[in-house]
Design an enzyme around this catalytic site. Structure first.
Site, PDB file in Angstrom:
ATOM      1  N   THR A 233       0.816  -1.212   0.000  1.00 42.19           N
ATOM      2  CA  THR A 233       0.000   0.000   0.000  1.00 42.19           C
ATOM      3  C   THR A 233       0.853   1.266   0.000  1.00 42.19           C
ATOM      4  OG1 THR A 233      -0.102  -0.087   2.404  1.00 42.19           O
ATOM      5  CG2 THR A 233      -1.926  -1.082   1.207  1.00 42.19           C
ATOM      6  N   MET A 299      -5.544  -0.102   6.791  1.00 39.71           N
ATOM      7  CA  MET A 299      -5.427  -1.305   7.631  1.00 39.71           C
ATOM      8  C   MET A 299      -6.034  -2.564   7.013  1.00 39.71           C
ATOM      9  SD  MET A 299      -8.161  -0.871  10.660  1.00 39.71           S
ATOM     10  CE  MET A 299      -7.844  -2.515  11.276  1.00 39.71           C
ATOM     11  N   PHE A 301      -5.266  -3.716   4.231  1.00 37.81           N
ATOM     12  CA  PHE A 301      -4.244  -4.384   3.414  1.00 37.81           C
ATOM     13  C   PHE A 301      -2.829  -4.263   3.971  1.00 37.81           C
ATOM     14  CE2 PHE A 301      -7.625  -2.650   0.669  1.00 37.81           C
ATOM     15  CZ  PHE A 301      -8.244  -3.849   0.357  1.00 37.81           C
ATOM     16  N   SER A 302      -2.559  -3.207   4.747  1.00 36.77           N
ATOM     17  CA  SER A 302      -1.181  -3.013   5.188  1.00 36.77           C
ATOM     18  C   SER A 302      -0.856  -3.967   6.332  1.00 36.77           C
ATOM     19  CB  SER A 302      -0.958  -1.563   5.615  1.00 36.77           C
ATOM     20  OG  SER A 302      -1.857  -1.201   6.641  1.00 36.77           O
ATOM     21  N   SER A 313       1.061   5.479  11.477  1.00 36.58           N
ATOM     22  CA  SER A 313       0.234   6.163  12.458  1.00 36.58           C
ATOM     23  C   SER A 313      -1.196   5.702  12.266  1.00 36.58           C
ATOM     24  CB  SER A 313       0.319   7.672  12.233  1.00 36.58           C
ATOM     25  OG  SER A 313      -0.656   8.340  12.995  1.00 36.58           O
ATOM     26  N   LEU A 365      17.269  -2.173   5.659  1.00 33.80           N
ATOM     27  CA  LEU A 365      18.211  -2.850   6.555  1.00 33.80           C
ATOM     28  C   LEU A 365      17.921  -4.337   6.698  1.00 33.80           C
ATOM     29  CD1 LEU A 365      18.414  -0.209   9.446  1.00 33.80           C
ATOM     30  CD2 LEU A 365      19.997  -0.519   7.557  1.00 33.80           C
ATOM     31  N   ARG A 509     -10.443   7.091  -6.634  1.00 34.85           N
ATOM     32  CA  ARG A 509      -9.401   7.491  -7.573  1.00 34.85           C
ATOM     33  C   ARG A 509      -9.483   6.651  -8.846  1.00 34.85           C
ATOM     34  NH1 ARG A 509      -3.045   7.572  -6.306  1.00 34.85           N
ATOM     35  NH2 ARG A 509      -3.205   5.326  -6.580  1.00 34.85           N
ATOM     36  N   TYR A 572      -3.538  16.558   6.018  1.00 39.06           N
ATOM     37  CA  TYR A 572      -3.631  15.629   4.901  1.00 39.06           C
ATOM     38  C   TYR A 572      -4.242  16.361   3.712  1.00 39.06           C
ATOM     39  CZ  TYR A 572      -3.814  10.709   3.513  1.00 39.06           C
ATOM     40  OH  TYR A 572      -3.572   9.496   2.934  1.00 39.06           O
TER      41      TYR A 572
END
Lengths: 652, 665
Positions: A233, A299, A301-302, A313, A365, A509, A572
């Site tokens: 996402t 949330m 999909f993530s 956040s 990392l 969208r 936003y």
């Protein structure tokens, strides 16, 4: 805690997909039984017959999935993501906006509150706002053209070794292309009508921490590039493959590492595999009476690992905190080995916190494999609310006061006038004359009696959570403050619709892109005293840049304040425009977004509040964290991953 | 380079046409005009606010509050007392714009202007651009300042065109005038002390007052970049205090942009011409009094020709800062805490000040009389009428070639133009037996007494003030011409370094954008090549046969300035032993120069002007020829005699000047 009360929160506010299908192995039927019982009670509570119907439907759906699960599939997201998710747009295959034969907008599917509903006002808003027309279509191509995808570069030695481990992998075109992008505008645009220069060569699905260790070890041995993939996402270009990467690019899909390994009720923590997606984590915890309360807008999909890697956040951070407040322990596999702490103490003074090297490292990392996260009992009571303010300035002043008194509800968001109108365009067809009469009355009261200018007023949406009594008390406190700033309570319904907007905007969208309209959102955080100036300057900059760059129609340039902090707020922005008449709309879009970010930085805003840096915002990182700061991060990268195995080139 | 297109090629300058606004006034009722419906278009982001509310907003502002708290801590005074002080300051400074008084002015000024002036010409396209700009962003009006009339005229024009009336930063001096001061206040003037260095409270209240008006879009803010009326009619170097104030809201992100509008007001005959000349010669400026104003009525009988008011293109502050200023430098300190501007901000504001003055100059209208004065100044006390006509025609074409904005009447022979100009300026020149000569030339060679020198000087300085009006057109080619004339050889580097030396020396005298030497040089060269005065062969300048006269003319134009500076140097090396105070300086140089004139060793009168003397002093201090030292509470200026000698030699072209940065050429 009584079962009944528990149940109230079982219905997440935005989607009705529910049920026990994901429960672990043996006692499915028992759990299902429980779930059904709870659902019955909830629907009784909510006294909304419509909901009952939906819940039943979703329960049915779950049965189908349960069957799936018995075939060894767990979690909402299967290995073959394309089976349930769109390959060239946002979200589920079955959910999308479209204009029906009558020319009215409707939202398909059954998953969301809005699903199956007709939205009579949307078309007019769409045409008026963008100057778009249903006659001018830009449909996406119907299927992927495999010849557009570059052939895989395969490191034979690595593939040999991988085969010997029995960890599932694939180099099928569809699997590879699905992991070649996030959801930046240009990425989705490329899916619809362009192509990618570079995509992963190989996809691998580790099942557990040990699998990841093996994969990373082999990757180091054969010098190939590993790019962790969670929910996909990203809106920061973080998943995009560097076009000049000559090594084999391995997409490490964490989706099958999705179990809750243990729940510690004494310390209120859960140890969870990092590939779990937000909705599954919440649902599984709910079954035990707990939640994390971490609800980023993505949330569905993530993944947990993605949240950690990008410093996510959540909407309800006022109660539960952001990811850095929620995490107790992190386990990450790096080319140097595994990094983690030796205990789970709630706070330590042991030098700089090594978890802060991991949080926000954006896959440069290593791979986060397991996380211990705080959990909370499911709150007893949840209530939406909304307040109308005469103008945005007053609204911001109110939010500032709420933050000052530290009485922010679980969520408080302030939409500007454009977004308020946008929200109205998403009102479903009203079923009764009475409701529309009431709506008319409300409108009359606010605009005529109270004298609010319909082109100035804005609305704050609220979500309260906790004990019933405390919620009501809290609610009163917040409404009292709002009244001091000229705010009028505007009902639960408006509040709920406001939150819904967040979840459907990404679907919208895709609709826009069918009709020459492209857009994106971006965010920042900014000190309180600069919120108003930043909002108006950035919106203005967008409008001006559009004009300068030859955009033929006035853009949608709107913002909302989505989070409050002691010292500032998160803002936003939504930005979209009709690109008819432009030869290279994506380039124009990129230039404007770049300008908007410069404006944000010039107005005291941060480079990112929670979207992260990725590759999209790398350009500004050095000025954001200083040369020395960048050098610190570089030296960590050089020590941990000297051969750049984790070569997605985000951040640095 | 952006500035290249801005300045260098006059062909690119497209100027608007003018309309005479007095014409309608002569044909219709002034009363009806004064009472007509006035509904200007306002700034789209305006926060409606009354003048009295404005004061409350300022007193309650975080900035003023912060400074009050700081001062209270520093001085041990209660904040309430300081706040009262702040309220008093505000009371003293604030405007109270009222339409009634505007209508009164509209009526009386119509009457007065019609008497005084033939025409008041305005570029209406500029008005339209301004109207557009006012609606989009806060606007700052930056008029040139040659006369007290300037700001009345500007408000009058804005009223005429139904534009928002500005609030105007004015000097306290006007408040000394009974009634008139208050009337000006009601017409939008707000008053600032001439100097308030170090008074933190005053600065806080004043700057917050101006910024508040700008931020909320109360009205266009108007002030004079030059700080004061230019007595010499040359543009003065910009004063940056107010420019710093009006740019800050943009730097701090409080407004999206600010439009800076340069306005050029050109007078064919300046009302204060004789006053200025007297002032420059040391007769103190009469104090502004109401009775003085009433006495000035007698001027109403005289003819002061035309006024041209040119509204330049609004300049977006945002676009000026692009790639120059990183506004995020303002992120780390709360915006209401006053801070000294950083070096790059200072440099930027300074640069912007110069840029705006250049833009004012560019659209200053030059009357034929200015050309005549320029010629006369090279041939004092007078020239043959025929020669003057011929030379005027020649200079006209040269000036046009150099991009001057000439107001030359159509289809009128040059002789007539010259004659009518001479007639208009009857207090300076007279046509005597076919010769145009300065007045009071009855005894042309009698320089015997101080008194006569003074009398003559008044006339010469008046005449010089008209020549000065075209100096900005010629200064760059003239400096190059002087450099070619003086430099040891004609190599480009040599010429440039001498050019650069002169440019540095005259940086207080003329407007040169700091750090723009190469551009200025190239502009100068370009114009000299364009008028066929020189050719550039590889790296050498060659003066053409026909160009010799042009070069000589340009050099002669500069001569009074060069001579003036030489006189000051001569004074320094001959008369001063140790040092001197600023108080002594002007009278001493004047006495010295008068002596030289009487003895016949000095022909030019320009150096008698205190303006030139002060400019020269500033230049010498800047070039470290002089140095200020503080001795027992008195500032003494010390001389570096070796440096003076070097400077004199350089001015004479005896020693090559130090090499400037040639690499950039």
């Amino acid at each position: 805690m009584p079962e009944v009360l528990n149940g109230v929160c079982m219905q997440p506010f935005h989607y009705t997909q529910h049920g026990s299908s994901m429960a672990s192995s043996s006692n499915i039927s028992e759990l299902q039984q429980n779930a059904k019982e709870r659902l019955r009670i909830i629907s009784g509570h909510l006294q909304k017959p419509a909901n009952r119907e939906q819940l039943c439907v979703s329960a049915n759906e779950c049965k189908a999935e349960a069957a799936d699960r018995s075939l060894g599939k767990t979690g909402t997201i299967p290995k073959r993501r394309q089976d349930i998710l769109k390959w060239n747009g946002w979200g589920y295959n079955d959910s999308k906006f479209m204009f029906n034969k009558k020319g009215q907008a409707e939202f398909t599917g059954k998953r969301y509150r809005l699903s199956g509903m007709v939205l009579p006002a949307l078309r007019e808003w769409f045409e008026k706002t963008f100057g778009a027309s249903l006659e001018h279509k830009t449909p996406a191509r119907s299927a992927l053209n495999p010849s557009d995808v570059p052939p895989p570069i395969l490191n034979e030695g690595f593939v040999q070794d991988l085969k010997s481990t029995a960890i599932p992998f694939s180099c099928e075109t569809e699997d590879r292309i699905f992991r070649a992008h996030g959801h930046c505008l240009h990425e989705v645009f490329a899916l619809r009508e362009g192509k990618f220069e570079r995509v992963p060569d190989l996809v691998v699905w580790p099942n557990c921490h040990k699998d990841v260790e093996k994969i990373v070890e082999m990757a180091c041995k054969h010098n190939i590039c590993v790019m962790p993939f969670g929910g996909g996402t990203s809106v920061s270009n973080a998943v995009e493959c560097p076009s000049d990467e000559k090594r084999t690019i391995l997409s490490l899909d964490t989706s099958q590492m999705n179990r809750i390994l243990w729940i510690d009720e004494k310390n209120l923590t859960a140890h969870v595999e990092a590939g779990i997606v937000g909705q599954d984590l919440e649902r599984l915890l709910n079954e035990s009476g707990y939640c994390t309360g971490h609800e980023p807008d993505s949330m569905e999909f993530s993944t947990l690992g993605g949240w950690v890697a990008t410093r996510a956040s959540g909407m309800k951070k006022n109660i539960y905190g952001n990811i850095e407040d929620l995490v107790v322990h992190i386990r990450m596999v790096t080319p140097r080995g595994v990094i983690e702490k030796s205990c789970q103490g709630p706070r330590m003074s042991t030098g700089p916190d090594i978890y802060h090297f991991i949080m926000g490292s954006e896959g440069t990392l290593g791979v986060v494999t397991e996380v211990t996260i705080k959990i909370r009992p499911i709150p007893e009571y949840q209530k939406y609310g909304s307040v109308v303010f005469p103008n945005f300035d007053q609204g911001v002043a109110c939010l500032r006061e709420v933050a000052k008194q530290r009485c922010a509800p679980a969520s408080i968001r302030l939409m500007d006038n454009e977004q308020f109108q946008f929200g109205h365009a998403l009102k479903p067809q009203v079923s009764s004359i009475f409701t529309s009469f009431l709506d008319g009355l409300k409108k009359f009261y606010i605009t005529k009696f109270k004298g609010f200018d319909p082109n100035q007023l804005c609305v704050a949406t609220l979500l309260f959570e906790g004990d019933r009594e405390k919620v009501l008390q809290h609610e009163k406190q917040v409404y009292d403050i709002a009244a001091k700033f000229g705010g009028l309570a505007a009902g639960e319904d408006n509040g709920q619709r406001g939150y819904m907007l967040t979840f459907v905007i990404a679907y919208l969208r895709d609709l826009g892109m069918d009709y020459y309209v492209i857009g994106e959102s971006f965010e920042t955080s900014v000190p309180w005293d600069r919120v108003l100036d930043l909002c108006s300057n950035v919106k203005e900059r967008i409008i001006r840049e559009c004009k300068d760059k030859g955009v033929q129609f006035p853009p949608l340039s709107t913002c909302r304040v989505t989070q409050t902090y002691d010292a500032g707020a998160c803002v936003y922005f939504y930005f979209a425009f009709n690109y008819r008449g432009l030869s290279d709309p994506i380039h124009v879009y990129d230039q404007i977004e770049h300008a908007a970010r410069e404006e944000i930085l010039a107005n005291g805003g941060s480079l990112s509040h929670h979207h992260g840096v990725g590759k999209l915002r790398k350009h500004w990182l050095q000025e954001t964290i200083s040369d020395v700061g960048l050098g610190m991060l570089r030296s960590v990268k050089e020590y941990v991953d000297p051969n750049n195995i984790f070569g997605n080139r985000n951040l640095l | 380079m952006a500035s290249k297109t801005l300045y260098s090629d006059p062909r690119l300058k497209k100027r608007d046409d003018f309309e005479d606004i007095l014409e309608e006034r002569r044909n219709s009722s002034d009363l009806r005009y004064a009472l007509r419906c006035y509904t200007p278009l306002l700034y789209k982001g305006i926060t409606p606010c009354k003048a009295s509310m404005l004061k409350t907003t300022v007193l309650k502002s975080d900035h003023v509050h912060y400074v009050i708290q700081q001062l209270s801590k520093e001085m041990g005074e209660s904040p309430d007392i300081i706040k009262e002080e702040a309220a008093e300051i505000l009371e003293e400074m604030a405007q109270s714009l009222q339409l009634g008084i505007i209508r009164f002015f509209a009526f009386t000024l119509s009457k007065a202007f019609k008497k005084l002036f033939q025409r008041v010409k305005v570029n209406e396209e500029g008005i339209q651009r301004l109207q557009q700009a006012i609606q989009e962003h806060p606007v700052v009006l930056l008029p040139s300042h040659r006369s007290y009339i300037d700001f009345l005229m500007l408000s009058y024009i804005l009223y005429t065109y139904d534009l928002s009336l500005p609030v105007i930063a004015s000097g306290m001096d006007f408040l000394g005038m009974k009634i008139v001061g208050e009337m000006l206040r009601m017409s939008g003037a707000f008053f600032m002390r001439r100097s308030f260095g170090g008074d933190k409270l005053y600065w806080a209240v004043f700057s917050e007052y101006v910024k508040t008006m700008l931020r909320i879009g109360y009205a266009p803010v108007e002030f004079f970049l030059e700080g004061t009326r230019s007595r010499t009619c040359k543009s003065l170097t910009p004063k940056l205090g107010l420019l710093n104030i009006v740019t800050e809201p943009f730097f701090k992100g409080e407004v999206f942009d600010v439009s800076l509008v340069p306005i050029s007001i050109s007078y064919e005959r300046v009302l204060e011409e004789s006053l200025y000349a007297h002032e420059l010669l040391g007769v103190p400026k009469p104090k502004e009094t109401t009775s003085g104003l009433l006495k000035a009525r007698k001027m109403l009988g005289d003819d002061f020709g035309s006024i041209h008011v040119y509204f330049g293109h609004p300049v977006s502050l945002r676009s000026l800062t692009q790639k120059k200023i990183n506004r995020s430098n303002f992120n780390l300190v709360p915006r209401h805490i006053p801070r000294k501007p950083t070096e790059d901000i200072q440099a930027f504001v300074n640069n912007t000040g110069y840029r705006m003055v250049r833009l004012q100059q560019e659209n200053m209208v030059v009357s034929p009389w200015v050309l005549i004065a320029t010629i006369l100044m090279q041939d004092l006390p007078g020239v043959d009428s025929d020669y003057l006509i011929e030379k005027t025609a020649w200079l006209r074409s040269l000036a046009l070639l150099f991009g001057a904005f000439l107001d030359w009447p159509d289809h009128v022979p040059t002789s007539k133009v010259v004659a009518s100009s001479v007639a208009l300026h009857h207090n300076i020149v007279r046509n005597v037996n076919g010769r145009v000569v300065l007045i009071d030339e009855e005894k042309p060679n009698d320089n015997s007494s101080d008194d006569l020198v003074f009398k003559k000087a008044v006339t010469v300085l008046m005449c010089a003030s008209y020549r000065n009006q075209i100096m900005h057109v010629f200064i760059r080619p003239a400096l190059v011409a002087a450099a070619i004339h003086t430099a040891c050889n004609a190599r480009k580097e040599e010429v440039f370094s001498y050019f650069n030396f002169l440019r540095e020396l005259f940086a207080n005298e003329f407007i040169f954008t700091p750090g723009n030497a190469v551009q200025d040089f190239e502009d100068g060269c370009y114009l000299l090549v364009k008028c066929d005065a020189v050719q550039i062969l590889k790296q050498d300048f060659v003066v053409t046969e026909t160009g010799q006269s042009t070069i000589s003319f340009l050099v002669a134009m500069l001569r009074p300035f060069l001579e003036g500076y030489q006189v000051v140097c001569k004074y320094l090396s001959e008369e001063v032993i140790e040092g001197f105070t600023e108080m002594q300086y002007v009278p001493a140089v004047r006495t010295f120069a008068v002596k030289m004139i009487i003895s016949g060793s000095l022909k030019s009168y320009d150096v008698l002007s205190s303006d030139m003397q002060k400019n020269c002093l500033a230049a010498l201090l800047r070039l470290n020829v002089l140095r200020k030292t503080k001795l027992a509470d008195q500032i003494t200026i010390k001389i570096n005699q070796a440096a003076v000698t070097r400077l004199v030699d350089a001015l004479d072209g005896k020693t090559p000047v130090q090499k400037a940065a040639l690499a950039r050429l």
